[in-house]
Design an enzyme around this catalytic site. Structure first.
Site, PDB file in Angstrom:
ATOM      1  N   GLY A 189      -8.378   4.237   2.712  1.00  0.00           N
ATOM      2  CA  GLY A 189      -9.218   3.825   3.836  1.00  0.00           C
ATOM      3  C   GLY A 189     -10.675   3.673   3.487  1.00  0.00           C
ATOM      4  CG  ASP A 191      -2.724  -1.025  10.790  1.00  0.00           C
ATOM      5  OD1 ASP A 191      -2.499  -1.918   9.964  1.00  0.00           O
ATOM      6  OD2 ASP A 191      -3.626  -0.174  10.647  1.00  0.00           O
ATOM      7  CG  HIS A 250      -4.617  -4.976   6.477  1.00  0.00           C
ATOM      8  ND1 HIS A 250      -3.306  -5.222   6.196  1.00  0.00           N
ATOM      9  CD2 HIS A 250      -4.656  -3.779   7.116  1.00  0.00           C
ATOM     10  CE1 HIS A 250      -2.580  -4.206   6.633  1.00  0.00           C
ATOM     11  NE2 HIS A 250      -3.374  -3.321   7.206  1.00  0.00           N
ATOM     12  CG  ASP A 260      -7.881  -1.364   7.945  1.00  0.00           C
ATOM     13  OD1 ASP A 260      -7.697  -0.474   8.796  1.00  0.00           O
ATOM     14  OD2 ASP A 260      -7.126  -1.539   6.976  1.00  0.00           O
ATOM     15  CG  ASN A 282      -2.958   4.860  12.292  1.00  0.00           C
ATOM     16  OD1 ASN A 282      -3.905   4.603  13.015  1.00  0.00           O
ATOM     17  ND2 ASN A 282      -3.056   4.854  10.963  1.00  0.00           N
ATOM     18  CG  HIS A 321       0.407  -2.082   7.659  1.00  0.00           C
ATOM     19  ND1 HIS A 321      -0.776  -1.445   7.369  1.00  0.00           N
ATOM     20  CD2 HIS A 321       1.249  -1.788   6.641  1.00  0.00           C
ATOM     21  CE1 HIS A 321      -0.654  -0.798   6.219  1.00  0.00           C
ATOM     22  NE2 HIS A 321       0.565  -0.981   5.759  1.00  0.00           N
TER      23      HIS A 321
HETATM   24  O1  DOR Z   1      -6.451   1.980   4.107  1.00  0.00           O
HETATM   25  C1  DOR Z   1      -5.854   2.132   5.161  1.00  0.00           C
HETATM   26  N1  DOR Z   1      -6.164   3.129   6.012  1.00  0.00           N
HETATM   27  N2  DOR Z   1      -4.879   1.279   5.471  1.00  0.00           N
HETATM   28  C2  DOR Z   1      -4.072   1.459   6.540  1.00  0.00           C
HETATM   29  O2  DOR Z   1      -3.215   0.666   6.759  1.00  0.00           O
HETATM   30  C3  DOR Z   1      -4.243   2.630   7.410  1.00  0.00           C
HETATM   31  C4  DOR Z   1      -5.603   3.156   7.326  1.00  0.00           C
HETATM   32  C5  DOR Z   1      -5.740   4.517   7.915  1.00  0.00           C
HETATM   33  O3  DOR Z   1      -5.257   4.759   9.025  1.00  0.00           O
HETATM   34  O4  DOR Z   1      -6.392   5.372   7.288  1.00  0.00           O
HETATM   35 ZN    ZN Z   2      -2.903  -1.612   8.022  1.00  0.00          ZN
END
Ligand code: DOR
Ligand code: ZN
Length: 432
Positions: free
Chosen positions: A332, A160, A240, A313, A102, A187
Site C-alpha cells: 500500500g 478490492d 488500478h 488507491d 475491506n 481488483h
Molecule cells: O496495495 C494495496 N493496498 N493494494 C490493495 O489492493 C489493497 C490495499 C490495502 O487495502 O492496503
Molecule cells: Zn485493489
C-alpha cells in the site's frame, strides 16, 4: 458569497478553459463571467458578506473525485479513520471519495454502509461514499444483499484488496448489480498466479531475490471479467490497471461496446520496479510497480482515454507495519495528499497529460460514471471546487500530513502544484 477573481478555470464538462471570475452563493456556482465590478457583485450578494479571493495565476478545478480510497474505519483506526482520511482528502484537493469495503468488519451489510456514510457526514469535509463488498466477509463465496446495500447508500460494489476467484460469483455479481444501477469495481488478481509474490516478476525481482507477481496475475482475471461484462451487460470498473497488456485488452473491449471503465494510480505512472530496494517498503504496493514498458503504456492509455480515470488507491498503514522487512510489510501507498502534485509534476508539466485531460480523468468522468454530484463548475451545480497553485513547491514532510499514515514514496521529496483552497458545497473545508 464567494467572489473568485481571475481564476483559470478548467472544466471539460462545459468545455471551459480560460480566465474568469466566479460567484458562489448558497453552496452553488451562481455565475461565471469574464469579470465583475464591486457594484455588480454587491448587487448580486443581496446583502450577504462577500469573501473575495484573488486567483491570478491559479487554476480553479471542479473538486477531484477519488473512486479508490481505503479509510480503514471501522476496525483499523490506527492506520486511518474517516475523519483523518477526510482531512487528507480535502488537503489534496479531493471533494468526494469512495471508501473501499475491506475494513474490519467488511462493509457487507446495510447498517455498516450507513455507519460509513454517517461518519463521513460527521467529519463534514469531503463527501464520503461507502463502497459495499461484493461478497459476504469478502470471502468470495456468497453475494451481499446488493439492493439493500445500494438503498443504504453504497455507491459501488467491490472486494478490492482481493480478486474474486470464483468466476460464477463474478458473473452473478455483474448480473445482480444491474438492479442497482451501480458498478462492480474489480481488483483483478488471480491469487494462484499471484503466488504470494512481493513485487513485479521480472529482472528486478530476480536481482533482489524476491518472489515475483507476473503480469498475468492481473490479465488472466481481467480477460475473464471483460468476457463476463460482455455476457451479462453488467457495468464493470477495473481498479488500478498496471500492465501494458491490460491497457490493450480494455481498449479492445471498448471497441466491442463492453460497458467497462478503468482507472490508473499515480504511482504506476511514475515509478517502476527498478526503483524498488529491499529497504524501501513505501514502494511495496498491489498491484506491483511494473516495468518501464508497462508504465509508458499506462500513460498512453490514460492520455488517449482508454483508461478513463485517475484514482489514488490511498492505502494507509502504520509506520511499524511498513518498517518490517520487505517480504513482511503490507502492500500500500498513501496518495490523497500527494497525488495531485505528483501527477502535475511528473505528467502535466512535462507535457504527457494536458490539464484538461487530468481534470476529466479525476473529476468529470468519475462523477459521470459513478453518478455522483460534482464534476463540473456549471452554474447551478454544487460548488465542489479546488483552487490550485501550479507554482507552489513543497517538501513532503510527515508532520504536515493530515492522514495518520506516512507510507508515501514522496516523503522527503519536493513536489510542485498543490491545492490551496478546497470547497465542498460552497463551504471552505481546507485552506493552505
Ligand atoms: O496495495 C494495496 N493496498 N493494494 C490493495 O489492493 C489493497 C490495499 C490495502 O487495502 O492496503
Ligand atoms: Zn485493489
Amino acid at each position: 458569497m464567494w467572489w473568485l477573481k481571475n481564476v483559470h478555470i478548467i472544466d471539460p464538462r462545459q468545455e471551459l478553459a480560460g480566465v474568469r471570475d466566479v460567484l458562489v452563493a448558497d453552496g452553488k456556482i451562481l455565475e461565471i463571467a469574464l469579470s465583475y465590478t464591486e457594484e455588480e457583485v454587491a448587487a448580486k450578494s443581496s446583502g450577504e458578506e462577500v469573501k473575495t479571493v484573488e486567483g491570478k495565476g491559479r487554476y480553479l478545478f471542479p473538486g477531484l473525485i477519488d473512486v479508490h480510497t481505503h479509510l480503514r474505519e471501522p476496525g483499523q483506526e490506527d492506520k486511518e479513520d474517516i475523519l483523518s482520511g477526510s482531512r487528507a482528502a480535502v488537503r489534496g484537493g479531493f471533494t468526494s471519495i469512495l471508501a473501499m469495503a475491506n475494513t474490519s468488519p467488511v462493509i457487507d451489510q446495510r447498517a455498516l454502509v450507513e455507519f460509513v456514510l454517517n461518519q463521513g457526514q460527521r467529519a463534514g469535509l469531503a463527501r464520503v461514499y461507502p463502497v459495499g463488498a461484493v461478497s459476504k466477509g469478502m470471502k468470495g463465496e456468497e453475494l451481499v444483499e446488493m439492493v439493500e446495500l445500494a438503498e443504504g447508500g453504497a455507491a459501488a460494489f467491490s472486494d478490492d484488496g482481493k480478486g474474486i476467484q470464483n468466476a460464477e460469483l463474478m458473473r452473478l455479481a455483474l448480473e445482480y448489480v444491474k438492479l442497482t444501477k451501480r458498478l462492480i469495481i474489480s481488483h483483478c488478481e488471480d491469487s494462484n498466479l499471484q503466488n504470494k509474490g512481493f513485487m513485479h516478476k521480472g529482472e528486478a525481482s530476480a536481482r533482489l531475490g524476491l518472489r515475483g507477481i507476473p503480469s498475468t496475475a492481473e490479465t488472466v482475471m481481467l480477460a475473464r471479467d471483460l468476457l463476463l461484462a460482455a455476457e451479462t451487460g453488467g457495468r464493470l470498473h477495473v481498479a488500478h490497471v498496471s500492465t501494458r497488456e491490460g491497457v490493450d485488452m480494455i481498449r479492445e473491449a471498448k471497441t466491442r461496446g463492453v460497458d467497462v471503465s478503468a482507472e490508473v494510480n499515480p504511482h504506476h505512472l511514475i515509478f517502476t520496479d527498478e526503483e524498488i530496494t529491499l529497504t524501501n517498503t513505501s514502494l511495496k504496493v498491489n498491484p506491483p510497480l511494473r516495468s518501464r514498458a508497462d508504465r509508458e503504456a499506462l500513460i498512453e492509455g490514460l492520455a488517449d482515454g482508454t483508461i478513463d480515470m485517475l484514482a489514488t488507491d490511498h492505502a494507509p498503514h502504520t509506520w511499524e507495519e511498513k518498517a518490517r522487512p520487505f517480504a513482511e510489510a503490507p502492500f500500500g501507498i498513501t496518495g490523497l495528499e500527494t497525488a495531485l502534485a505528483a501527477v502535475w509534476q511528473h505528467l502535466v508539466k512535462p507535457g504527457k497529460l494536458t490539464p484538461e485531460r487530468m481534470i476529466e480523468a479525476w473529476s468529470t468522468l468519475p462523477a459521470h460514471r459513478f453518478g455522483l454530484p460534482g464534476g463540473s463548475l456549471q452554474p447551478g451545480q454544487a460548488a465542489d471546487m479546488v483552487l490550485f497553485d501550479p507554482e507552489l513547491k513543497e517538501m513532503i514532510k510527515a508532520e504536515d500530513l493530515r492522514s495518520k499514515a506516512q507510507n508515501t514514496p514522496f516523503l522527503g521529496q519536493e513536489l510542485q502544484g498543490f491545492a490551496v483552497m478546497t470547497w465542498v458545497e460552497g463551504k471552505l473545508v481546507f485552506s493552505r
